[in-house]
Design an enzyme around this catalytic site. Structure first.
Site, short mmCIF file in Angstrom:
data_model
loop_
_atom_site.label_atom_id
_atom_site.label_comp_id
_atom_site.label_asym_id
_atom_site.label_seq_id
_atom_site.Cartn_x
_atom_site.Cartn_y
_atom_site.Cartn_z
N THR A 35 -15.94 -34.05 -0.47
CA THR A 35 -15.37 -33.09 0.41
C THR A 35 -16.43 -32.30 1.20
O THR A 35 -16.28 -31.86 2.28
CB THR A 35 -14.71 -32.01 -0.48
OG1 THR A 35 -15.30 -31.28 -1.47
CG2 THR A 35 -13.33 -32.85 -1.02
N CYS A 39 -19.21 -25.42 -5.23
CA CYS A 39 -18.34 -24.30 -5.71
C CYS A 39 -19.02 -23.51 -6.92
O CYS A 39 -19.83 -24.09 -7.55
CB CYS A 39 -17.04 -24.64 -6.07
SG CYS A 39 -15.88 -25.64 -5.10
N ARG A 46 -8.23 -26.87 -7.39
CA ARG A 46 -7.94 -28.15 -8.44
C ARG A 46 -9.20 -28.98 -8.75
O ARG A 46 -10.17 -29.21 -7.72
CB ARG A 46 -7.06 -29.09 -7.66
CG ARG A 46 -6.45 -30.21 -8.49
CD ARG A 46 -5.21 -30.84 -7.95
NE ARG A 46 -5.89 -31.62 -6.68
CZ ARG A 46 -5.01 -32.32 -5.91
NH1 ARG A 46 -3.77 -32.45 -6.24
NH2 ARG A 46 -5.53 -32.99 -5.03
N ARG A 68 -21.79 -27.70 1.70
CA ARG A 68 -21.42 -26.35 2.37
C ARG A 68 -20.86 -25.51 1.35
O ARG A 68 -20.12 -26.08 0.62
CB ARG A 68 -20.76 -26.57 3.76
CG ARG A 68 -19.48 -27.04 3.60
CD ARG A 68 -18.58 -27.20 4.97
NE ARG A 68 -17.39 -27.76 4.86
CZ ARG A 68 -16.94 -28.77 4.45
NH1 ARG A 68 -18.05 -29.98 4.47
NH2 ARG A 68 -15.63 -29.24 4.53
N CYS A 73 -14.12 -19.74 -3.11
CA CYS A 73 -14.96 -18.95 -4.08
C CYS A 73 -16.25 -18.31 -3.76
O CYS A 73 -16.99 -17.54 -4.64
CB CYS A 73 -15.10 -19.75 -5.41
SG CYS A 73 -16.35 -21.31 -5.07
#
Length: 350
Positions: A35, A39, A46, A68, A73
């Site tokens: 993606t 995070c 998920r 990025r 979060c």
């Protein structure tokens, strides 16, 4: 910090990310290359497929890899809760620096705008200790550091915000370790009783003071003991220590939970003592990784320091550093050789 510098492995990080453990936020970030985002470990999104994940030490490192920040979060920003905890930690340290002692829970909560109950819960969730326990551990660390640097007992206690020696002794009663006077004298005046006992794991050096066992080592003799206790009086163990040494021998040859009752008299910094106490809490027959031990202490970034404290342990088996293994399940290291470590774990059914 000394030889055992084993950080969290990727398997540890993956388990932490799956558990969404917020205690590790800020320790590393999770990069999802399918993606293109990274995070916090606690991100509520998920879980991605493991094959698409890489771990990075910081947001900057992840961004250099072309990722990025996750908008859900916000791993590149500090949350309001984290900022409050950091402000409280700074206030606790400043209060001790100025000799005022630890701040009350109400005073700390007042700085953050939270109720005392909510702030206590937030602080413990983030740090792993309550504000009072954190201040207490910090004060003990400062006292022992000052004594090791040669500062007198009275000044060392005062510099950490203690009203006097009576308060220090009351707060540290029952903990592993010598008294402040023992620290300032480097152990001088101690009488250490010792013997080398034959075991199925080879010769075992055991030494004890009148307070408890202060050394247990495999393949060592009086020479190594004298190097460790240069200022102490070393005497061969007599009848008075027969029962104690028999207990120690049984703990090695026929290990069981009862060995936790054997008294100890060991010297270490406040952090080392916390690690050793946590080692003694590892249930008989179980193991922990360095990362898990650091997390249990409320400081997931301290894996390396935990490894250093393990290496500084001079009471094998009774302070069971053999129960700490590498994150991948391998044995890791051991001062007395992996064969002895493996056999100790086998005897405990680990």
């Amino acid at each position: 910090m000394k030889p055992s510098t084993i950080p969290l492995g990727d398997d540890d990080r993956w388990r932490i990310a799956l558990a969404k453990d917020r205690r590790f936020d800020g320790v590393f970030v999770t990069g999802v290359h399918s993606t293109g985002i990274y995070c916090r470990p606690s991100c509520p999104a998920r879980a991605p497929l493991r094959k698409n994940v890489r771990f990075y030490a910081s947001p900057g490192e992840a961004e250099n890899a072309g990722l990025r920040a996750c908008k859900r979060c916000s791993p590149d920003t500090q949350s309001a809760e984290e900022a409050c905890v950091l402000a409280a930690i700074a206030a606790i340290r400043a209060s001790l620096d100025q000799g005022r002692g630890p701040m009350t829970l109400e005073a700390l909560a007042g700085l953050t705008g939270y109720t005392p109950t909510h702030f206590q819960r937030l602080f413990k969730r983030t740090v792993g200790l309550s504000p009072a326990a954190y201040a207490k551990a910090l004060r003990e660390e400062r006292v022992r550091g000052a004594l090791s640097d040669g500062l007198g007992v009275t000044k060392a206690l005062s510099s950490a915000g203690y009203a006097g020696s009576k308060q220090f002794y009351a707060e540290t009663k029952g903990k592993l370790g010598m008294t402040p006077n023992d620290w300032s004298k480097g152990g001088a005046g101690k009488r250490v009783h010792w013997a080398v006992l034959p075991t199925t794991l080879g010769p075992m050096l055991v030494a004890a003071t009148d307070k408890g066992v202060c050394c247990l080592a495999f393949g060592e003799d009086e020479g190594e003991l004298r190097a460790r206790f240069a200022k102490a009086e070393l005497v061969p163990a007599g009848e008075d220590f027969r029962a104690l040494f028999a207990q120690v021998l049984e703990a090695v040859e026929q290990p069981g939970p009862g060995s936790a009752a054997i008294p100890l008299d060991v010297k270490g910094t406040a952090f080392q003592q916390r690690v050793w106490e946590e080692l003694r809490r590892i249930p008989y027959g179980e193991t922990r990784s360095y990362g898990e031990l650091a997390a249990a202490l409320g400081n997931p970034k301290a894996s390396r320091a935990v490894g250093g404290a393990n290496g500084a342990n001079h009471v094998a088996v009774l302070i069971p550093c053999h129960r700490v293994i590498a994150a991948d399940g391998s044995l890791g290291g051991y001062a007395y050789g992996l064969a002895i470590k493996a056999e100790l774990l086998r005897r405990e059914g680990s």
